[in-house]
Design an enzyme around this catalytic site. Sequence first.
Site, PDB file in Angstrom:
ATOM      1  N   ASP A 192      14.549  14.600  -0.016  1.00 55.14           N
ATOM      2  CA  ASP A 192      16.122  15.585  -0.871  1.00 55.14           C
ATOM      3  C   ASP A 192      17.002  14.921  -0.334  1.00 55.14           C
ATOM      4  O   ASP A 192      17.567  15.487  -0.061  1.00 55.14           O
ATOM      5  CB  ASP A 192      15.972  16.794  -0.698  1.00 55.14           C
ATOM      6  CG  ASP A 192      16.770  17.752  -1.719  1.00 55.14           C
ATOM      7  OD1 ASP A 192      17.576  16.909  -3.034  1.00 55.14           O
ATOM      8  OD2 ASP A 192      16.878  18.402  -0.976  1.00 55.14           O
ATOM      9  N   ASP A 213      16.087  21.981  -9.726  1.00 50.65           N
ATOM     10  CA  ASP A 213      17.889  22.548  -9.919  1.00 50.65           C
ATOM     11  C   ASP A 213      19.123  21.476  -9.474  1.00 50.65           C
ATOM     12  O   ASP A 213      18.536  21.094  -9.075  1.00 50.65           O
ATOM     13  CB  ASP A 213      18.116  23.743  -9.176  1.00 50.65           C
ATOM     14  CG  ASP A 213      17.720  24.089  -8.058  1.00 50.65           C
ATOM     15  OD1 ASP A 213      17.010  23.312  -7.480  1.00 50.65           O
ATOM     16  OD2 ASP A 213      19.032  24.373  -7.235  1.00 50.65           O
ATOM     17  N   GLU A 223      16.295  25.568  -5.253  1.00 48.95           N
ATOM     18  CA  GLU A 223      17.180  24.936  -3.628  1.00 48.95           C
ATOM     19  C   GLU A 223      18.970  25.501  -3.775  1.00 48.95           C
ATOM     20  O   GLU A 223      19.236  25.737  -2.577  1.00 48.95           O
ATOM     21  CB  GLU A 223      16.092  23.915  -3.789  1.00 48.95           C
ATOM     22  CG  GLU A 223      16.465  23.315  -2.261  1.00 48.95           C
ATOM     23  CD  GLU A 223      17.739  22.640  -1.438  1.00 48.95           C
ATOM     24  OE1 GLU A 223      18.000  21.903  -0.611  1.00 48.95           O
ATOM     25  OE2 GLU A 223      18.520  22.591  -2.492  1.00 48.95           O
TER      26      GLU A 223
END
Length: 424
Positions: free
Chosen positions: A194, A79, A171
């Site tokens: 990330d 996402d 997330e």
Amino acid sequence: MRPYERFLEYISINTRSDETTGTHPSFDGEFDLARMLKGELEDIGIEADLDDKCYLIARIPASEGYEDYPVLGFISHMDTAPVYSGCNVKPVIYQDYDGGDVIYPCGKIMKAEDYPHLQSLVSETLITSDGTTLLGADDKAGIAEIMSAVEHIVREGIPHCPLAICFTPDEEIGEGTDNFDIEKFGADMAYTVDGGDACQIEYENFNAADALVEITGLSTHPGTAKDVMINAVNVAHDYHGMLPTNERPEHTEGYEGFYHLLDMCGDCSSAKLHYIVRDHDRTGFEERKEFLRKCADRINAAYGAGTVRITITDSYYNMLEMITPHMHLIDSARKAVTAAGMVPVTVPIRGGTDGARLSYMGLPCPNLGTGGFNFHGPFEHITAERMDRAVLVILGIIGEYSKPCKAGQNIASPDNCGNTSCEV
């Protein structure tokens, strides 16, 4: 295919999560990307399972002779942040970027003087959006880098330990681990991919809590309000005024914590203040929460019992406590970053990460950089070269955990590496 080429395909799919839907995943577009990724993994020769909550898990069996090695995992989320549009992303590519101001097609300008790190990107292939949306590097860059790394491992036949991959939903709205099946994932240790620059390694993050301050006033006609009216909006103003102005996000950096007023609403009869509370230090974190409670007590003492009610809910904790017993993860990452031609940089996360919650769920999981910058807004950007380096870091870590475990050579002690074939 280079990772940036994959990335350009992924950002064409809108996966903007939405905390208001109450569904899992929160947005159907996340399934669209998950199905694309499942197909790509299967084309590479990797079996993948996509469940009804939009968790895509793939396991890559170990090479012959490596079956007893610990299972190493890599995780990224599908996402994008709900704070800015991720629909109809139009990437703009600046070949051989010169380090100057970036003028977007929509007229926005990312000034080099405001973002000094842009000088480090000179001569690289800079990728931005057109300025009307975010780019999606958080975290589709991480996905592209993991995909490129595992494809290289499989197609080149590189000997490796058993590997696990998971691409998660939601997330960005704090729900990325809500339905994460650690047993199904099957890793002994993992990394989220990330973070920011490709040289960065993160294993400290904020302790975090939500605080909801609910205020009950007493409304009456203003003409006869003297000594009677309790204006809830004014009380909210009084409460907020008790918090130190220098401890807001816009005035803090590094390890400094903060109180952040996310939103407020109300009228004379009732009002609400919604805060997030952050601090890297656990003691400082508890002190911040207690200070919020004391402010409520002061308001109630001034206006009457029950005027203010505060509810504080912990969100996640600093992963440092959980990573410290597994510092071989950080040592291995540093070696991989160095081997990729960069100087390792360890930075505290001024936010949260799925890795923090997973670490407290029993899966030690620090965070690696993607090569991206300025996430969650129109000036988000990344370079093709930084993505290449991030892939090299992933491959380097896999190499570190696929070395023979012999006395003096193993990257983790036999007691904590999990490899039953260790020769001590």
